[in-house]
Write a protein that holds these residues in place. Structure first.
Motif, PDB file in Angstrom:
ATOM      1  N   CYS A 154      -0.107  -1.498  -1.030  1.00 44.43           N
ATOM      2  CA  CYS A 154       0.676  -0.717  -1.875  1.00 44.43           C
ATOM      3  C   CYS A 154       0.131   0.494  -2.314  1.00 44.43           C
ATOM      4  CB  CYS A 154       1.090  -1.662  -3.037  1.00 44.43           C
ATOM      5  SG  CYS A 154       1.578  -3.183  -2.874  1.00 44.43           S
ATOM      6  N   ASN A 155       0.813   1.377  -2.733  1.00 42.73           N
ATOM      7  CA  ASN A 155       0.256   2.688  -3.432  1.00 42.73           C
ATOM      8  C   ASN A 155      -0.665   2.219  -4.583  1.00 42.73           C
ATOM      9  OD1 ASN A 155      -0.519   4.949  -5.070  1.00 42.73           O
ATOM     10  ND2 ASN A 155       1.590   5.985  -4.319  1.00 42.73           N
TER      11      ASN A 155
ATOM     12  N   ARG B 135      -1.993   3.592  -6.920  1.00 40.36           N
ATOM     13  CA  ARG B 135      -1.657   4.170  -8.498  1.00 40.36           C
ATOM     14  C   ARG B 135      -0.515   3.553  -9.189  1.00 40.36           C
ATOM     15  NH1 ARG B 135      -2.101   8.620  -5.029  1.00 40.36           N
ATOM     16  NH2 ARG B 135       0.069   9.157  -4.999  1.00 40.36           N
ATOM     17  N   LEU B 136       0.212   2.585  -8.514  1.00 38.27           N
ATOM     18  CA  LEU B 136       1.357   1.957  -9.004  1.00 38.27           C
ATOM     19  C   LEU B 136       1.356   0.388  -9.191  1.00 38.27           C
ATOM     20  CD1 LEU B 136       4.200   3.638  -6.388  1.00 38.27           C
ATOM     21  CD2 LEU B 136       3.298   4.496  -8.761  1.00 38.27           C
TER      22      LEU B 136
ATOM     23  N   THR C  76       3.142  -1.441 -12.181  1.00 41.10           N
ATOM     24  CA  THR C  76       3.877  -0.645 -13.028  1.00 41.10           C
ATOM     25  C   THR C  76       5.380  -1.023 -12.655  1.00 41.10           C
ATOM     26  OG1 THR C  76       4.185   0.846 -10.956  1.00 41.10           O
ATOM     27  CG2 THR C  76       2.322   1.423 -12.750  1.00 41.10           C
TER      28      THR C  76
ATOM     29  N   ASN D 106       9.853   2.360 -10.774  1.00 35.35           N
ATOM     30  CA  ASN D 106       9.419   3.158 -10.066  1.00 35.35           C
ATOM     31  C   ASN D 106      10.488   4.002  -9.199  1.00 35.35           C
ATOM     32  OD1 ASN D 106       6.603   3.216 -10.449  1.00 35.35           O
ATOM     33  ND2 ASN D 106       6.564   1.194  -9.559  1.00 35.35           N
TER      34      ASN D 106
ATOM     35  N   ARG E 222       6.682   0.605  -3.979  1.00 39.56           N
ATOM     36  CA  ARG E 222       5.194   0.968  -4.093  1.00 39.56           C
ATOM     37  C   ARG E 222       4.457   0.660  -2.682  1.00 39.56           C
ATOM     38  NH1 ARG E 222       4.462  -2.482  -8.942  1.00 39.56           N
ATOM     39  NH2 ARG E 222       6.293  -1.882  -9.199  1.00 39.56           N
TER      40      ARG E 222
ATOM     41  N   ASN F 223       6.708   3.886   0.192  1.00 42.50           N
ATOM     42  CA  ASN F 223       6.307   4.962  -0.762  1.00 42.50           C
ATOM     43  C   ASN F 223       6.405   6.339  -0.576  1.00 42.50           C
ATOM     44  OD1 ASN F 223       3.770   6.368  -2.585  1.00 42.50           O
ATOM     45  ND2 ASN F 223       5.468   4.904  -3.723  1.00 42.50           N
TER      46      ASN F 223
ATOM     47  N   ASP G 229      12.389  -0.823  -5.876  1.00 35.02           N
ATOM     48  CA  ASP G 229      11.096  -1.469  -6.264  1.00 35.02           C
ATOM     49  C   ASP G 229      11.053  -2.323  -7.117  1.00 35.02           C
ATOM     50  OD1 ASP G 229       8.260  -1.067  -6.029  1.00 35.02           O
ATOM     51  OD2 ASP G 229       8.475  -0.197  -7.851  1.00 35.02           O
TER      52      ASP G 229
ATOM     53  N   ASP H  92       4.197  -6.466  -6.620  1.00 39.45           N
ATOM     54  CA  ASP H  92       2.742  -6.718  -6.596  1.00 39.45           C
ATOM     55  C   ASP H  92       2.204  -7.939  -6.199  1.00 39.45           C
ATOM     56  OD1 ASP H  92       2.013  -3.904  -7.409  1.00 39.45           O
ATOM     57  OD2 ASP H  92       2.155  -4.545  -9.449  1.00 39.45           O
TER      58      ASP H  92
END
Length: 481
Positions: A159-160, A162-163, A166, A169, A173, A178, A201, A206
């Motif tokens: 995953c990104n 930075r996300l 979260t 989005n 992610r 993304n 998303d 996660d």
């Protein structure tokens, strides 16, 4: 698909409608089981929620049972091997420290930016462990989150970073899904309309890193057999365990060997999602049961041959055959490549000391070619096994006859001409060479008529004949063979 529901105190239903949701389901089940959080499996409840999607299993749970604090605790436990601070705390549990342990603690601190930022100015000397323990405990969540999200084989691989944790989005992610929302969303929608772009998303994505196999492998896998939640969890557990217990070079080789021995938990068509640290996207391998059965039939066959082509590519015969088996691709090109390897070995005869080893390698290559021809014919389903067997026998007979005539060099000459014609797909030339050889040795080749009928379809007959042409220079080499 994630659905908001009202069901006896539960408010969320997640169903494995695609591989992303399926992987999230597996990760969430591990999370819930770790903390002994109550959740329900859709197939196991008699009364179903009103708005569930028919045909898919799923898990029913309370959304507030997913918290960042619990998530990071789960990360620390599940990926403990990669939690540098845990290793440091383990060492600091001692009363006395050797020079090696002191050096290790300092090196571990330097290895992670977050630890270096918190402890970089303080050097461990064996007497100040309290400072290190208190600093780590006070900043534990920050340390876990930073290590996890920036780990090339951890969250960052999937995953990104930075996300992490979260919600809401604008784009998914996951790597490969993304998109930079400030620069690229206008070209994603229909007719370049941002409003027509619909991203999917959810926070539960996660949990996808926990669903993939063995993080110590550079390429990891997720088996998406989403018939039920139970099959998803059990299959991926068994798959990961078998990968851990499989010896072999290369993650792809391990995957193929595990698939070959997966009949206890994979007995239907499945989708395998792979994620390599070298790629910024996910790949899919669809494994059909019919091809999986053929892969299992290859078990025990001697296909172990590895050859260096250049610094960036090693030819692995077993891997090439297995991948073609799964992808329903024939072995024609592999067989021709093996013939080229044979001639390459021939060109390597630079001194008499190397000749015996080279001949041994050549014999092994020719044996493998004969095996590949048999496999290729069985995959094609053509009824030419009698002609294949006949071609091999005639190849051996022709070789002996030419040796009797002291025409050993003719064996290699005719063999090269046949293979050169086959490599060029010049089947008329291949026919001419075989007919010429038939006349030269005074034998009628019974297998040849099938090749004459349809050379393209029956080229395995010519492969088999060429592979059986064996040059033997002396009685000693015959005995060695």
């Amino acid at each position: 698909m994630k659905t908001t529901i009202k069901y006896y105190g539960y408010d969320t239903l997640l169903q494995p409608t695609d591989w992303r949701a399926a992987a999230a389901v597996v990760g969430l089940c591990k999370y819930f089981d770790h903390f002994r959080i109550d959740y329900k499996i859709l197939y196991n409840v008699d009364e179903k929620p009103e708005n569930y999607i028919h045909g898919f299993d799923g898990i029913i749970y309370k959304s507030d049972s997913i918290t960042e604090e619990k998530y990071l605790d789960f990360v620390e436990s599940y990926f403990e091997k990669y939690m540098t601070h845990s290793t440091i705390l383990s060492i600091l549990g001692n009363d006395e420290f050797s020079d090696e342990q002191i050096k290790m603690v300092n090196d571990l601190v330097k290895s992670k930016t977050v630890l270096k930022g918190l402890l970089g100015k303080t050097k461990f000397d064996g007497t100040n462990k309290a400072v290190f323990i208190s600093t780590i405990e006070e900043n534990r969540e920050e340390i876990i989150k930073t290590i996890f999200k920036n780990g090339n084989n951890l969250y960052k691989n999937y995953c990104n970073e930075r996300l992490i944790f979260t919600d809401d989005n604008s784009t998914c992610r996951l790597r490969g899904y993304n998109v930079d929302k400030d620069r690229k969303t206008s070209i994603l929608g229909f007719c370049f309309s941002k409003e027509s772009f619909d991203a999917n998303d959810i926070l539960e994505f996660d949990f996808i890193p926990f669903a993939f196999s063995n993080p110590d492998m550079r390429e990891t896998y997720f088996v998406n057999n989403n018939f039920s939640v139970e099959s998803l969890v059990n299959t991926n557990r068994a798959f990961s365990e078998q990968l851990s217990n499989t010896e072999g070079k290369g993650d792809k080789n391990k995957l193929l060997l595990v698939l070959q021995n997966s009949k206890d938990y994979i007995s239907y068509d499945v989708e395998i999602i792979s994620k390599s640290q070298d790629d910024a996207f996910y790949s899919t391998l669809f494994v059909r049961l019919e091809r999986l059965k053929k892969l299992r039939e290859l078990s025990g066959k001697s296909l172990n041959l590895v050859k260096k082509i250049n610094d960036d590519y090693w030819f692995n015969l077993e891997k090439e055959v297995y991948m073609r088996c799964l992808n329903n691709v024939l072995l024609d090109d592999v067989i021709l490549k093996m013939f080229k390897f044979f001639y390459f070995e021939e060109s390597e005869k630079k001194n008499s000391k190397a000749i015996s080893e080279i001949r041994k390698t050549q014999k092994n290559i020719m044996y493998k070619i004969g095996l590949l021809v048999d496999i290729n014919v069985s995959w094609k389903g053509y009824d030419i096994m009698y002609e294949i067997t006949s071609a091999k026998k005639y190849g051996e007979m022709v070789s002996k006859e030419l040796i009797k005539k002291s025409s050993n060099n003719k064996i290699k000459s005719y063999q090269q001409k046949i293979i050169s014609a086959l490599c060029a797909h010049d089947y008329d030339r291949a026919k001419e060479v075989i007919l010429s050889l038939s006349a030269y040795v005074g034998m009628e080749f019974s297998f040849f008529y099938k090749f004459l009928e349809n050379a393209e379809e029956n080229k395995d007959i010519a492969f088999a004949f060429a592979s059986a042409l064996t040059e033997t220079n002396s009685k000693n080499s015959e005995n060695n063979d």
